[in-house]
Design an enzyme around this catalytic site. Structure first.
Site, PDB file in Angstrom:
ATOM      1  N   HIS A   1      56.442  80.302  83.177  1.00 42.58           N
ATOM      2  CA  HIS A   1      55.542  80.059  82.668  1.00 42.58           C
ATOM      3  C   HIS A   1      54.505  78.951  83.390  1.00 42.58           C
ATOM      4  O   HIS A   1      53.920  78.951  84.109  1.00 42.58           O
ATOM      5  CB  HIS A   1      55.559  79.120  81.008  1.00 42.58           C
ATOM      6  CG  HIS A   1      55.455  80.434  80.165  1.00 42.58           C
ATOM      7  ND1 HIS A   1      56.627  80.554  79.435  1.00 42.58           N
ATOM      8  CD2 HIS A   1      53.960  81.336  79.816  1.00 42.58           C
ATOM      9  CE1 HIS A   1      56.464  81.750  78.701  1.00 42.58           C
ATOM     10  NE2 HIS A   1      54.966  82.090  78.759  1.00 42.58           N
TER      11      HIS A   1
ATOM     12  N   GLU B   1      58.298  92.204  72.224  1.00 47.44           N
ATOM     13  CA  GLU B   1      59.195  91.458  73.545  1.00 47.44           C
ATOM     14  C   GLU B   1      60.173  91.520  73.235  1.00 47.44           C
ATOM     15  O   GLU B   1      60.940  90.860  73.855  1.00 47.44           O
ATOM     16  CB  GLU B   1      58.325  90.175  73.622  1.00 47.44           C
ATOM     17  CG  GLU B   1      56.345  89.904  73.671  1.00 47.44           C
ATOM     18  CD  GLU B   1      56.387  88.308  73.474  1.00 47.44           C
ATOM     19  OE1 GLU B   1      56.177  87.906  74.859  1.00 47.44           O
ATOM     20  OE2 GLU B   1      56.487  87.901  72.444  1.00 47.44           O
TER      21      GLU B   1
ATOM     22  N   ASN C   1      57.256  90.130  79.699  1.00 52.77           N
ATOM     23  CA  ASN C   1      58.239  89.137  80.674  1.00 52.77           C
ATOM     24  C   ASN C   1      58.802  88.829  79.755  1.00 52.77           C
ATOM     25  O   ASN C   1      60.121  88.327  80.283  1.00 52.77           O
ATOM     26  CB  ASN C   1      56.933  88.051  80.878  1.00 52.77           C
ATOM     27  CG  ASN C   1      55.541  88.036  81.322  1.00 52.77           C
ATOM     28  OD1 ASN C   1      55.656  88.879  81.958  1.00 52.77           O
ATOM     29  ND2 ASN C   1      55.110  87.383  81.137  1.00 52.77           N
ATOM     30  N   ASP C   2      58.879  88.869  78.576  1.00 53.22           N
ATOM     31  CA  ASP C   2      60.304  88.713  77.585  1.00 53.22           C
ATOM     32  C   ASP C   2      61.143  89.860  76.940  1.00 53.22           C
ATOM     33  O   ASP C   2      62.503  89.910  76.856  1.00 53.22           O
ATOM     34  CB  ASP C   2      59.341  88.034  76.144  1.00 53.22           C
ATOM     35  CG  ASP C   2      59.257  86.507  76.254  1.00 53.22           C
ATOM     36  OD1 ASP C   2      60.542  85.659  77.026  1.00 53.22           O
ATOM     37  OD2 ASP C   2      58.260  86.419  75.703  1.00 53.22           O
TER      38      ASP C   2
ATOM     39  N   ARG D   1      63.641  84.776  82.503  1.00 51.37           N
ATOM     40  CA  ARG D   1      62.933  84.836  83.703  1.00 51.37           C
ATOM     41  C   ARG D   1      62.502  83.516  84.408  1.00 51.37           C
ATOM     42  O   ARG D   1      62.113  83.895  84.973  1.00 51.37           O
ATOM     43  CB  ARG D   1      61.583  84.518  82.636  1.00 51.37           C
ATOM     44  CG  ARG D   1      61.491  84.287  81.286  1.00 51.37           C
ATOM     45  CD  ARG D   1      60.148  84.614  80.538  1.00 51.37           C
ATOM     46  NE  ARG D   1      58.557  84.621  80.606  1.00 51.37           N
ATOM     47  CZ  ARG D   1      58.023  84.245  79.844  1.00 51.37           C
ATOM     48  NH1 ARG D   1      58.651  84.919  78.698  1.00 51.37           N
ATOM     49  NH2 ARG D   1      56.427  84.182  80.261  1.00 51.37           N
TER      50      ARG D   1
ATOM     51  N   CYS E   1      50.735  93.046  78.171  1.00 56.35           N
ATOM     52  CA  CYS E   1      49.464  91.975  79.026  1.00 56.35           C
ATOM     53  C   CYS E   1      50.568  90.999  79.272  1.00 56.35           C
ATOM     54  O   CYS E   1      50.448  89.618  79.839  1.00 56.35           O
ATOM     55  CB  CYS E   1      48.929  91.306  77.466  1.00 56.35           C
ATOM     56  SG  CYS E   1      50.859  90.356  76.319  1.00 56.35           S
TER      57      CYS E   1
HETATM   58  C1  PEP Z   1      55.449  88.017  78.004  1.00 59.97           C
HETATM   59  O1  PEP Z   1      56.582  87.526  77.490  1.00 59.97           O
HETATM   60  O2  PEP Z   1      55.365  89.355  78.173  1.00 59.97           O
HETATM   61  C2  PEP Z   1      53.429  87.544  77.378  1.00 59.97           C
HETATM   62  C3  PEP Z   1      52.708  87.907  77.481  1.00 59.97           C
HETATM   63  O3  PEP Z   1      53.762  86.248  77.200  1.00 59.97           O
HETATM   64  P1  PEP Z   1      54.472  84.844  77.296  1.00 59.97           P
HETATM   65  O4  PEP Z   1      54.592  85.425  78.752  1.00 59.97           O
HETATM   66  O5  PEP Z   1      53.504  84.124  77.276  1.00 59.97           O
HETATM   67  O6  PEP Z   1      55.855  84.501  76.565  1.00 59.97           O
HETATM   68 MG    MG Z   2      56.294  86.517  75.723  1.00 61.63          MG
END
Ligand code: PEP
Ligand code: MG
Length: 587
Positions: free
Chosen positions: A190, A433, A456-457, A467, A504
């Site tokens: 993040h 996710e 991402n997850d 990650r 996303c």
């Molecule tokens: C993801 O996991 O891809 C996502 C968009 O949520 P975050 O990155 O906030 O975990």
């Molecule tokens: Mg996520």
């Protein structure tokens, strides 16, 4: 002497400036000889005193808000501080070794924790974490020149840290933070996402920064290449100054050349491109980058960095402002995604061995209906100020999705009964996710209005790669066939149920992947606004028919690196970025 370091570039741009240390405490303290052991002991006593005061305040606050069980953690830390053996041992070593007290505290804590870690019993390991925390706290108070917070910096500087948490990053002094260089982290941690959102150059995954850099050293940071140069020579400085100027001009020109309206492929297929937004302050830059709405609004950033939870009223006001700033464009608000690395001490005080697999996101919300309902009430009330959609993070099963929808129904019922206005058209979506979610996407699709893939997850859980871990960053592969198959399943389920599916995660902002994502069948892409100009230009350079053929071909390949190489080759051949830059320069 000039020292070059290589890490992972996670937010582009060049910065040149003085280093400022933040939380570089426990690992890299050097042994400096001292003359006066008594003065050192007095410094130790003062640091312990400050630590005790801070811990007592934390304990009392936690006791009030969460009760005795949670407050006990801080009492355990106070007990460790007051351990009868600690001070005499420090005093003995100060007199015998005549080394600075920071070094001795660090050394003592490291050797005790090593011993505790070797014991099988998890209780001892827990104890070792506590000891480490207490050691860090004392060191933090000893190394006073270190920053305690990133909120207010006296002058522009590049922050050097072992790790920066999402809450610390969300609170950064944006005027004076010229760059971020950290030991920990990966491209989708993040802190990296926030650095891109704030357009602050960042390099993560560097090693042992604390022992190589001192406060005030001049640094050059290249956030695209992932390099940091300590105390550069004059020629190097000159070269980077010129490159920085060139990149800045280019970036401005790119942003200005960004075209309004929908992004459309060469053969006329419209692929809306949305922005990911963490804070209200990002709505204007996102609009300037010509986004077609917000595809992911990470609402949890309103909750971190504060001693208590925001009230429903405060949330409503905030969500209303976001809706108004984006209206009439759509905003997809994601319900609270706390936990994992976005820990909130007032709610998630219990230490977890595997926070990423633990009490986070929708799990936390369903266990805390007070928090969940207050947020939903605030969101629904704000829904009348624009075009809102709501999605739930980390859904892993049908029961969970149904339960979340049930809570939504209760909230709507309550608002109706009280005559409070809200939009009846708010669509409800599920994020995808977790691999299990993709595997049951055909069933889930019958229960929601849209999907949004959080890659991402999804990559993290599909490939079992943290990650945010520097060491395993090379295994975090968006082009892994396992992941692509999960995407394919999810998209087929969405098509069969006739619901849209967006993506996303950070994959959506990587222009090298755009053709594949379109070919796989994503209906829209949502990304950090910094990526919008180039991804929108790339969409305008792609034929859907060719993209579909490419996706079929890729799904028959095996190696993640070969897939990546193929996509890169095609991207380079299209030359989108070059055309975009040429256009920017001539307009
Ligand atoms: C993801 O996991 O891809 C996502 C968009 O949520 P975050 O990155 O906030 O975990
Ligand atoms: Mg996520």
């Amino acid at each position: 002497m000039e020292i070059p370091l290589r890490g992972i570039g996670v937010s582009p741009g060049i910065s040149i400036g003085p280093a400022r240390m933040f939380h570089v405490t426990a690992l890299d303290v050097t042994a400096v000889p001292i003359e006066d052991p008594d003065a050192e002991l007095a410094r130790f006593d003062e640091a312990v005193g400050k630590s005790r005061t801070a811990l007592t305040a934390l304990k009392e606050q936690t006791l009030d808000e969460l009760g005795e069980k949670h407050a006990a953690i801080f009492q355990a830390h106070i007990d460790l501080l007051d351990d009868v053996a600690l001070r005499p041992e420090i005093e003995r070593r100060l007199r015998e070794e005549k080394l600075c007290v920071e070094y001795l505290v660090n050394d003592l804590v490291s050797s005790y924790t090593k011993i505790l870690e070797q014991v099988e019993d998890p209780l001892f390991r827990e104890r070792s974490n506590d000891l480490l925390d207490v050691g860090r706290r004392i060191l933090g108070n000893l190394l006073e020149e270190e920053l305690e917070s990133l909120e207010h910096l006296e002058e522009p500087c590049i922050i050097v840290a072992q790790e920066v948490s999402p809450s610390e990053a969300a609170n950064m002094d944006l005027t004076n933070t010229m760059g971020l260089a950290t030991d920990a982290g990966g491209p989708t941690s993040h802190v990296s996402i926030l650095a891109r959102a704030f357009q602050i150059p960042a390099v993560v995954g560097l090693r042992y920064l604390g022992s190589r850099i001192s406060r005030g050293d001049t640094l050059i940071m290249d956030g695209a290449k992932g390099t940091v140069i300590i105390n550069p020579r004059e020629e190097t400085l000159e070269r980077y100054r010129a490159e920085k100027e060139r990149q800045e001009k280019e970036r401005l020109a790119l942003a200005e050349a960004a075209t309004e309206g929908p992004s459309v492929t060469l053969d006329g297929k419209e692929i809306p491109t949305y922005a990911n937004v963490e804070l209200l302050a990002e709505t204007q830059p996102s609009r300037r980058a010509k986004c077609q709405g917000v595809g992911l609004y990470r609402t949890e950033f309103l909750f971190i960095n504060r001693a208590s939870l925001p009230t429903e009223e405060e949330q409503y006001e905030h969500y209303r402002k976001v809706m108004e700033a984006m209206a009439p464009l759509p905003v997809t608000a994601r319900t609270l995604d706390l936990g994992g690395d976005k820990a909130l001490p007032t709610v998630t005080a219990e230490r977890e061995t595997n926070p990423q697999l633990g009490w986070r996101s929708i799990r936390l919300c369903l266990d805390r209906p007070d928090i969940f309902k207050a947020q939903l009430r605030a969101l629904f009330r704000a829904s009348v100020h624009g075009d809102m959609r709501i999605m739930f993070p980390m859904i892993t099963g049908i029961d969970q999705l149904l339960e979340a929808k049930q809570v939504v129904e209760e909230v709507k019922e309550d608002l109706r009964a009280r005559g409070v206005a809200f939009s009846e058209d708010v669509k409800l979506g599920s994020m995808v996710e977790v691999p299990a979610t993709a595997l049951i996407a055909d069933r889930l699709a019958l229960e929601c209005d849209f999907f949004s893939v959080g890659s991402n997850d999804l990559i993290q859980y599909c490939l079992a790669v943290d990650r945010a871990n520097r060491r395993t960053a090379h295994l975090y592969q968006p082009t892994h066939l396992g992941l692509l198959r999960l995407l394919e399943m999810t998209l087929k389920a969405a098509r069969d149920a006739d619901i849209p599916c967006s993506i996303c995660g950070e994959m959506a902002g990587d222009p090298v992947l755009t053709e594949l994502l379109l070919g796989l069948g994503f209906n829209s892409l949502s990304m950090s606004s910094i990526s919008l100009p180039v991804v929108r230009a790339e969409i305008a350079n792609i034929h859907m028919a060719t993209a579909k053929r490419l996706a079929r071909k890729v799904l028959k390949m095996g190696s993640a690196s070969e897939i990546r190489a193929l996509l890169q080759e095609r991207y380079d051949a299209r030359g989108t970025l070059k055309h975009l830059k040429d256009r920017a320069v001539t307009t």
